[in-house]
Scaffold this motif. Structure first.
Motif, mmCIF file in Angstrom:
data_model
loop_
_atom_site.group_PDB
_atom_site.id
_atom_site.type_symbol
_atom_site.label_atom_id
_atom_site.label_comp_id
_atom_site.label_asym_id
_atom_site.label_seq_id
_atom_site.Cartn_x
_atom_site.Cartn_y
_atom_site.Cartn_z
ATOM 1 N N LEU A 119 0.803 -1.228 0.000
ATOM 2 C CA LEU A 119 0.000 0.000 0.000
ATOM 3 C C LEU A 119 0.837 1.279 0.000
ATOM 4 C CD1 LEU A 119 -2.907 -0.895 2.444
ATOM 5 C CD2 LEU A 119 -2.887 -0.981 -0.056
ATOM 6 N N ALA A 120 1.958 1.270 0.680
ATOM 7 C CA ALA A 120 2.795 2.468 0.739
ATOM 8 C C ALA A 120 3.423 2.720 -0.630
ATOM 9 C CB ALA A 120 3.875 2.307 1.794
ATOM 10 N N SER A 121 3.772 3.961 -0.905
ATOM 11 C CA SER A 121 4.426 4.329 -2.168
ATOM 12 C C SER A 121 5.852 3.809 -2.184
ATOM 13 C CB SER A 121 4.452 5.848 -2.325
ATOM 14 O OG SER A 121 3.141 6.351 -2.371
ATOM 15 N N LEU A 176 -7.724 -1.973 6.239
ATOM 16 C CA LEU A 176 -7.100 -1.077 5.260
ATOM 17 C C LEU A 176 -7.502 -1.446 3.839
ATOM 18 C CD1 LEU A 176 -3.571 -0.769 6.869
ATOM 19 C CD2 LEU A 176 -5.208 1.108 6.547
ATOM 20 N N ILE A 177 -7.448 -2.737 3.527
ATOM 21 C CA ILE A 177 -7.810 -3.182 2.175
ATOM 22 C C ILE A 177 -9.284 -2.892 1.899
ATOM 23 C CG2 ILE A 177 -8.082 -5.213 0.696
ATOM 24 C CD1 ILE A 177 -5.136 -4.328 1.008
ATOM 25 N N SER A 204 6.289 6.653 1.516
ATOM 26 C CA SER A 204 5.184 7.429 2.084
ATOM 27 C C SER A 204 3.937 6.553 2.171
ATOM 28 C CB SER A 204 4.929 8.691 1.261
ATOM 29 O OG SER A 204 4.608 8.358 -0.069
ATOM 30 N N LEU A 205 3.222 6.739 3.262
ATOM 31 C CA LEU A 205 2.054 5.903 3.531
ATOM 32 C C LEU A 205 0.872 6.286 2.646
ATOM 33 C CD1 LEU A 205 2.122 5.800 7.431
ATOM 34 C CD2 LEU A 205 3.011 4.098 5.824
ATOM 35 N N HIS A 206 0.024 5.296 2.405
ATOM 36 C CA HIS A 206 -1.255 5.551 1.751
ATOM 37 C C HIS A 206 -2.051 6.453 2.707
ATOM 38 C CE1 HIS A 206 -5.365 4.792 0.441
ATOM 39 N NE2 HIS A 206 -4.863 4.367 -0.707
ATOM 40 N N PRO A 207 -2.882 7.369 2.205
ATOM 41 C CA PRO A 207 -3.651 8.250 3.096
ATOM 42 C C PRO A 207 -4.472 7.491 4.148
ATOM 43 C CG PRO A 207 -3.830 9.026 0.848
ATOM 44 C CD PRO A 207 -3.087 7.715 0.795
ATOM 45 N N LEU A 208 -4.979 6.308 3.811
ATOM 46 C CA LEU A 208 -5.741 5.556 4.803
ATOM 47 C C LEU A 208 -4.821 4.997 5.890
ATOM 48 C CD1 LEU A 208 -8.498 4.648 5.753
ATOM 49 C CD2 LEU A 208 -8.269 2.617 4.317
ATOM 50 N N GLN A 209 -3.630 4.576 5.524
ATOM 51 C CA GLN A 209 -2.679 4.128 6.542
ATOM 52 C C GLN A 209 -2.369 5.265 7.509
ATOM 53 O OE1 GLN A 209 0.263 2.756 3.604
ATOM 54 N NE2 GLN A 209 0.328 0.817 4.726
#
Length: 175
Positions: A100-102, A130-131, A106-111
């Motif tokens: 999920l992270a880039s 999260l999924i 950088s974290l996904h906005p939901l993370q």
């Protein structure tokens, strides 16, 4: 006597080395990386992820995928990894919680929203939430409480209220 013979080793071959042909299998992409599964086509995706690739973020929640612990994104949609045999995944693009992270970390906005809202209790259900949350936000960018409550996920720690806030925070961040 040559050393190899003295050690009981077979004599060195002088012929060409013939590589084995490429094994037939099921090609798929997981978290942006290509894989070929050459084992049992009926193996559930969950076991492939956890036992073969050692991606253990996707959890075991039961033999029938109850609780949403085993959710992954297949083609952008949340699916139960225990219910999905490898044979159905030829050419599929799978994303697990580890993906999920880039690429830059950088974290996904939901993370990030889960961190900001302290929506992580014991953590066992977090990957599934999260999924499911990402799938929901893709389908409904501004989900209602009812939309969130209809997700298949369960939390034994009682974090559902914080999860709801996190999903709504992420929806606001992506607006």
């Amino acid at each position: 006597m040559p050393l190899a013979q003295a050690q009981g080793l077979p004599p060195a071959t002088t012929g060409d080395i013939t590589p084995e042909p490429v094994r037939e299998g099921i090609d798929l992409t997981i978290n942006g990386e290509r894989f070929r599964h050459t084992g049992d086509p009926l193996m559930p995706l969950l076991w492939y992820l956890r036992d073969v690739l050692r991606l253990t973020g996707t959890k075991v929640g039961g033999a029938h995928g109850e609780g949403g612990y085993d959710l992954v994104l297949v083609g952008g949609k949340a699916v139960s990894a225990i219910k999905r045999p490898m044979a159905e995944l030829a050419g599929a693009r799978v994303v697990t919680v580890e993906g999920l992270a880039s690429a830059d970390g950088s974290l996904h906005p939901l993370q990030q929203a889960f961190i900001d809202e302290d929506a992580i209790g014991c953590g066992y259900c977090t990957a599934g939430w999260l999924i499911a949350g990402i799938d929901l936000l893709t389908r409904k960018p501004k989900p209602s409480d009812d939309d969130i409550d209809k997700l298949p996920n369960r939390c034994r720690c009682g974090c559902q209220t914080r999860v709801r806030r996190a999903i709504k925070r992420a929806a606001g961040a992506s607006a």
